[in-house]
Design an enzyme around this catalytic site. Structure first.
Site, PDB file in Angstrom:
ATOM      1  N   ARG A  39      -7.315   8.744   2.699  1.00 20.65           N
ATOM      2  CA  ARG A  39      -8.183   7.713   2.268  1.00 20.65           C
ATOM      3  C   ARG A  39      -9.277   7.483   3.418  1.00 20.65           C
ATOM      4  NH1 ARG A  39      -8.697   2.743   3.814  1.00 20.65           N
ATOM      5  NH2 ARG A  39      -6.903   2.774   4.465  1.00 20.65           N
ATOM      6  N   ARG A  40      -8.745   7.070   4.720  1.00 18.70           N
ATOM      7  CA  ARG A  40      -9.237   6.819   5.842  1.00 18.70           C
ATOM      8  C   ARG A  40     -10.018   8.086   6.536  1.00 18.70           C
ATOM      9  NH1 ARG A  40      -4.075   4.374   8.705  1.00 18.70           N
ATOM     10  NH2 ARG A  40      -4.366   2.057   8.097  1.00 18.70           N
TER      11      ARG A  40
ATOM     12  N   ARG B   7       2.172   6.150  18.049  1.00 19.44           N
ATOM     13  CA  ARG B   7       0.781   6.522  17.788  1.00 19.44           C
ATOM     14  C   ARG B   7       0.218   6.159  19.044  1.00 19.44           C
ATOM     15  NH1 ARG B   7      -0.707   5.944  11.425  1.00 19.44           N
ATOM     16  NH2 ARG B   7       1.610   6.050  10.513  1.00 19.44           N
TER      17      ARG B   7
ATOM     18  N   CYS C  77      -0.070  11.368  -3.888  1.00 21.56           N
ATOM     19  CA  CYS C  77      -0.085  10.806  -2.420  1.00 21.56           C
ATOM     20  C   CYS C  77      -1.288  11.083  -1.605  1.00 21.56           C
ATOM     21  CB  CYS C  77       1.247  10.792  -1.797  1.00 21.56           C
ATOM     22  SG  CYS C  77       1.417  12.734  -1.395  1.00 21.56           S
TER      23      CYS C  77
ATOM     24  N   LYS D 279       0.853  -1.310   0.086  1.00 19.38           N
ATOM     25  CA  LYS D 279       0.016   0.021   0.172  1.00 19.38           C
ATOM     26  C   LYS D 279       0.828   1.310  -0.046  1.00 19.38           C
ATOM     27  CE  LYS D 279      -0.664   0.346   5.080  1.00 19.38           C
ATOM     28  NZ  LYS D 279       0.048   1.503   5.405  1.00 19.38           N
ATOM     29  N   ASP D 280       2.170   1.066   0.254  1.00 20.28           N
ATOM     30  CA  ASP D 280       2.975   2.238   0.390  1.00 20.28           C
ATOM     31  C   ASP D 280       3.678   2.624  -0.877  1.00 20.28           C
ATOM     32  OD1 ASP D 280       2.475   2.904   2.947  1.00 20.28           O
ATOM     33  OD2 ASP D 280       3.944   1.714   3.907  1.00 20.28           O
TER      34      ASP D 280
ATOM     35  N   ARG E  32       1.321  10.631  12.182  1.00 21.18           N
ATOM     36  CA  ARG E  32       2.307   9.841  11.780  1.00 21.18           C
ATOM     37  C   ARG E  32       3.046   9.196  12.616  1.00 21.18           C
ATOM     38  NH1 ARG E  32       6.365  11.145   7.862  1.00 21.18           N
ATOM     39  NH2 ARG E  32       6.325   8.885   7.775  1.00 21.18           N
TER      40      ARG E  32
END
Length: 272
Positions: A98-99, A122, A205, A45-46, A116
């Protein structure tokens, strides 16, 4: 094992300042091309869809896909355990546009803020009270052995979610053959559709693009794709299916359908 800290790892600001998710790949690509490493592993996904990969490198294997779901976690001391119970104005942390778009579609009253860092940092910021909730990939939590209560969100995953891509030099035939032993055929077929869709959309991105392919009970490859505005107030959706060996064609069709419905306007309206 060759440890490489990439520009994406070092930078604490927005990835767009470094040109996007490719910031996680450039140093690793150079190590492969220079022979300092023979094999590299990426979270698929990256891997950007709008930046060509070096011709000298090949993804020789896609490991079997892990759970692609996004999960919302809450502070350890909180009694809240689901999105619906968050108070209006609650602070939700995530690095993924997207989230952010999909959460705001469900709860436009929330404050979704940029977050991030590695998973531990996190979680520390969550438990310190800086956020009321954060969103992480379940696959990442599972790989790290982290098990804590949370809610699996009903949102469409990112292209390549839950997939580890194994890369090597195309010319190293023995290494390519060895790595291919790790390849999972169904995952590769799904990935081919998702990546073809992403390439067709040419999103950057900051583009809230979601896509997920599955092989259904009838053996058909089905792909869903969505493109959003950053606040989730507008979106386009497309879905189609094909024989499992036609993933590239399927992805191109779904991308074309999304573009026909206005995806280009949504993507181009979001700054890089």
């Amino acid at each position: 094992m060759v440890g490489i800290q990439t520009a994406g790892d070092r930078h604490r600001g927005h990835l767009g300042e470094l040109g996007g998710k490719g910031a996680f790949l450039r140093e690793i690509d150079r190590a492969l091309l220079a022979g300092r490493a023979d094999v590299a592993v990426h979270c698929l996904k990256d891997v950007p869809g709008d930046v060509p990969r070096p011709d000298e490198l090949v993804f020789a294997a896609y490991a079997e896909r892990d759970d692609a779901a996004d999960v919302m976690l809450f502070p350890a001391v909180s009694k809240i355990r689901c999105l619906a119970d968050l108070a209006p104005g609650a602070r939700v942390g995530t690095s993924a546009v997207r989230r952010r778009a999909q959460i705001l579609r469900l709860r436009p009253d929330l404050q979704v803020e940029y977050l991030r860092g590695n998973v531990d940092s996190r979680l520390a910021r969550l438990d310190s009270g800086e956020f009321d909730a954060i969103v992480l990939a379940r696959a990442g939590l599972t790989r790290l052995g982290i098990d804590r209560p949370g809610e699996t969100l009903d949102i469409l995953p990112a292209v390549g979610s839950g997939v580890l891509a194994v890369e090597c030099r195309r010319a190293d035939a023995d290494v390519v053959d060895l790595v291919r032993l790790l390849d999972h055929d169904k995952t590769r077929r799904c990935v081919s559709a998702e990546r073809a869709m992403l390439h067709g959309l040419q999103g950057h991105c900051n583009s809230p693009i979601a896509g997920n392919a599955r092989i259904d009970r009838n053996g058909r490859l089905t792909l869903r794709g969505m493109v959003f505005t950053q606040d989730g107030s507008q979106f386009v959706h497309a879905q189609d299916s094909a024989p499992p060996d036609k993933g590239g064609d399927l992805g191109a069709r779904v991308a074309a359908d999304l573009l026909h419905k206005g995806a280009r306007t949504l993507i181009d309206g979001i700054p890089h």
